[in-house]
Design a protein around this motif. Structure first.
Motif, PDB file in Angstrom:
ATOM      1  N   GLY A   1       0.829  -1.191   0.000  1.00  0.00           N
ATOM      2  CA  GLY A   1       0.000   0.000   0.000  1.00  0.00           C
ATOM      3  C   GLY A   1       0.863   1.240   0.000  1.00  0.00           C
ATOM      4  N   PRO A   2       0.229   2.385  -0.078  1.00  0.00           N
ATOM      5  CA  PRO A   2       0.985   3.633  -0.157  1.00  0.00           C
ATOM      6  C   PRO A   2       1.837   3.867   1.078  1.00  0.00           C
ATOM      7  N   SER A   3       2.996   4.483   0.860  1.00  0.00           N
ATOM      8  CA  SER A   3       3.866   4.754   1.992  1.00  0.00           C
ATOM      9  C   SER A   3       3.556   6.107   2.609  1.00  0.00           C
ATOM     10  N   VAL A   4       2.822   6.893   1.875  1.00  0.00           N
ATOM     11  CA  VAL A   4       2.515   8.238   2.348  1.00  0.00           C
ATOM     12  C   VAL A   4       1.053   8.530   2.044  1.00  0.00           C
TER      13      VAL A   4
END
Lengths: 163, 163
Positions: A111-114
């Motif tokens: 999933g997105p890191s940010v």
DNA sequence: GGGCTGAGTTGAAGAACTAAACCCATAAAG
DNA sequence: CTTTATGGGTTTAGTTCTTCAACTCAGCCC
């Protein structure tokens, strides 16, 4: 057949890219938006070569994206920090758009890191929901799909002939 | 062909830039959004070196931004055209954001050379108003200023040690 | 003075970009 | 059937950008 087209190089996208289109520029701006201020902040966060960082910062300063401000911490000598101008902060939508695109199509399996959230820095009180970038026209139609828009010549358009 | 891809930081912005952060990539995508399809279209519109155009197109194709499609015009031999995938068209907001930024801060004295309007290509019937990119959160707050948002770690976040 | 730290410079090697010449397949012209 | 034209590239040579590592410089701390 000769057609007149908008000159692709006399275009704000091209001019914008000549300022922030180099390999590290947008990452530097991103780190600055996230609080980096000092040479070493950028260097250690990004792992960019030091000389390149120096010239990039200089480029961004002369382009008006960042400002070089002196500061002095107690018991330390006078140093310089780099902070974004309003022009630099205005790159936020561009970065959010890139982030969104990367999240959608080049995602990390985990999933997105940010996640960008609706909250001023250091204000825990506001809504905190994830932020997206949307296209909206002056008549108020929002969430336009990429296919729903097209480019048209503006007042500063130059034209080039092509066969 | 071997592609370098020095994942500088684990972040979708960095990953996005490793695909479209090279000097010409976004301009190629922009021209494609504006109807360019053939090698010569891109070459003559942008003035990019031919070998570089060839490798950029290949990079964009392997990255999934563009697709290489065969076509044949009557009385002509079979050729290839390059068209955007959905992933490529999804770069529109990024390009609109860059355009807007360039218009605001690096404007041509005569005004913008390009205006993006709310109108599907070849449809003269719709609203035609200029389009802007706005930040909007999931709770429906719209037109967020750059200062009203901040980055927070997401599920795929990696952390690095730093002093 | 000697060492440490932050903030850069310098220099050499390698990668990317540019420009121009060249190649190849097809098609149209002679 | 040879010649020429054209679109779509590839090759080559030269220049500029990036990178990495080593070096400098100024001021604090001992």
């Amino acid at each position: 057949m000769e057609t007149r087209r908008i000159d692709p190089v006399n275009c704000s996208v091209a001019r914008a890219l000549s300022v922030v289109g180099e390999r590290w520029s947008l990452l530097i701006v991103r780190e600055a938006l996230d609080g980096a201020r000092r040479f070493g902040d950028f260097h250690s966060r990004l792992g960019i070569a030091r000389n390149l960082l120096a010239t990039r910062l200089e480029t961004l300063v002369t382009a008006g994206v960042m400002r070089r401000v002196p500061y002095q911490e107690p018991g330390d000598r006078r140093r310089f920090a780099y902070e974004l101008t309003e022009q630099g902060r205005a790159l936020r939508p561009t970065l959010v758009a890139l982030l969104e695109w990367g999240d959608t199509y080049l995602a990390d399996p985990q999933g997105p890191s940010v996640i960008v959230r609706h909250r001023p820095v250091d204000d825990a009180s506001s809504c905190d929901e994830p932020v997206k970038v949307v296209l909206e026209c002056a008549a108020g139609h929002s969430h336009l799909a990429p296919e729903d828009v097209c480019r048209t010549p503006g007042p500063g358009a130059r034209f080039v002939e092509s066969s």
